[in-house]
Scaffold this motif. Sequence first.
Motif, PDB file in Angstrom:
ATOM      1  N   PHE A 106       0.955  -1.183  -0.067  1.00  0.00           N
ATOM      2  CA  PHE A 106       0.040  -0.026  -0.109  1.00  0.00           C
ATOM      3  C   PHE A 106       0.819   1.361   0.087  1.00  0.00           C
ATOM      4  O   PHE A 106       0.535   2.243  -0.719  1.00  0.00           O
ATOM      5  CB  PHE A 106      -0.874   0.069   1.301  1.00  0.00           C
ATOM      6  N   GLN A 107       1.701   1.448   0.810  1.00  0.00           N
ATOM      7  CA  GLN A 107       2.679   2.522   0.785  1.00  0.00           C
ATOM      8  C   GLN A 107       3.272   2.991  -0.318  1.00  0.00           C
ATOM      9  O   GLN A 107       3.547   4.157  -0.916  1.00  0.00           O
ATOM     10  CB  GLN A 107       3.568   2.443   2.004  1.00  0.00           C
ATOM     11  N   LEU A 108       3.753   1.975  -1.222  1.00  0.00           N
ATOM     12  CA  LEU A 108       4.371   2.097  -2.356  1.00  0.00           C
ATOM     13  C   LEU A 108       3.544   2.589  -3.444  1.00  0.00           C
ATOM     14  O   LEU A 108       3.905   3.543  -4.121  1.00  0.00           O
ATOM     15  CB  LEU A 108       5.203   0.596  -2.863  1.00  0.00           C
ATOM     16  N   ASN A 111       1.681   6.103  -2.602  1.00  0.00           N
ATOM     17  CA  ASN A 111       2.492   7.189  -2.762  1.00  0.00           C
ATOM     18  C   ASN A 111       3.004   7.665  -4.000  1.00  0.00           C
ATOM     19  O   ASN A 111       3.706   8.290  -4.371  1.00  0.00           O
ATOM     20  CB  ASN A 111       3.484   7.205  -1.752  1.00  0.00           C
ATOM     21  N   ALA A 112       2.845   6.519  -4.990  1.00  0.00           N
ATOM     22  CA  ALA A 112       3.324   6.711  -6.187  1.00  0.00           C
ATOM     23  C   ALA A 112       2.468   7.726  -7.151  1.00  0.00           C
ATOM     24  O   ALA A 112       1.107   7.319  -7.226  1.00  0.00           O
ATOM     25  CB  ALA A 112       3.226   5.279  -6.918  1.00  0.00           C
ATOM     26  N   PHE A 119      -6.410   4.029  -6.011  1.00  0.00           N
ATOM     27  CA  PHE A 119      -6.933   3.731  -4.561  1.00  0.00           C
ATOM     28  C   PHE A 119      -8.574   3.347  -4.531  1.00  0.00           C
ATOM     29  O   PHE A 119      -8.957   2.373  -3.888  1.00  0.00           O
ATOM     30  CB  PHE A 119      -6.487   4.682  -3.806  1.00  0.00           C
ATOM     31  N   PRO A 120      -9.288   4.593  -4.774  1.00  0.00           N
ATOM     32  CA  PRO A 120     -10.813   4.029  -4.859  1.00  0.00           C
ATOM     33  C   PRO A 120     -11.327   2.795  -5.672  1.00  0.00           C
ATOM     34  O   PRO A 120     -12.146   1.931  -5.090  1.00  0.00           O
ATOM     35  CB  PRO A 120     -11.630   5.207  -5.296  1.00  0.00           C
TER      36      PRO A 120
END
Length: 140
Positions: A106-108, A111-112, A119-120
Amino acid sequence: MVGFMQTIPATELRKNFSSAIDTVVREKPVAFKRNRDNLMLLSNAQVLSLLSDYSIKAVFQSEEDGSITATLDGFDLVINASDREEAITRLAEELVEYAMEYYDQFQLYFNAINRKQHFPYVLRVLLAEDLNEVKALIHA
């Protein structure tokens, strides 16, 4: 307070966790604050309502050999199949795989710059009950 929404301290949420869950499921979202972090509890039904207008456009290209190459608009997913129905099924399978990978890293992904807007859609796919529900999100 976050904007106009009433928030409760995390300690209060912790003390009355069961009641807060009941409020979320039966009434409304609950916002709370822990230190400087503002968070919100939402039920799956509430999240699905927020995401109800999200669908994904499929683009189909007929190939010389009679097969169909299909892509999802805005995603780097491409498949080749014998017909449109198989193409939609395979796109849905690829979308589920991508959503799980996005969530696992998720963080990768979040934040890209080129993936944040997914995301939605990812969340909507992850909340689907089965592959048919994911297929229903794909429009040609």
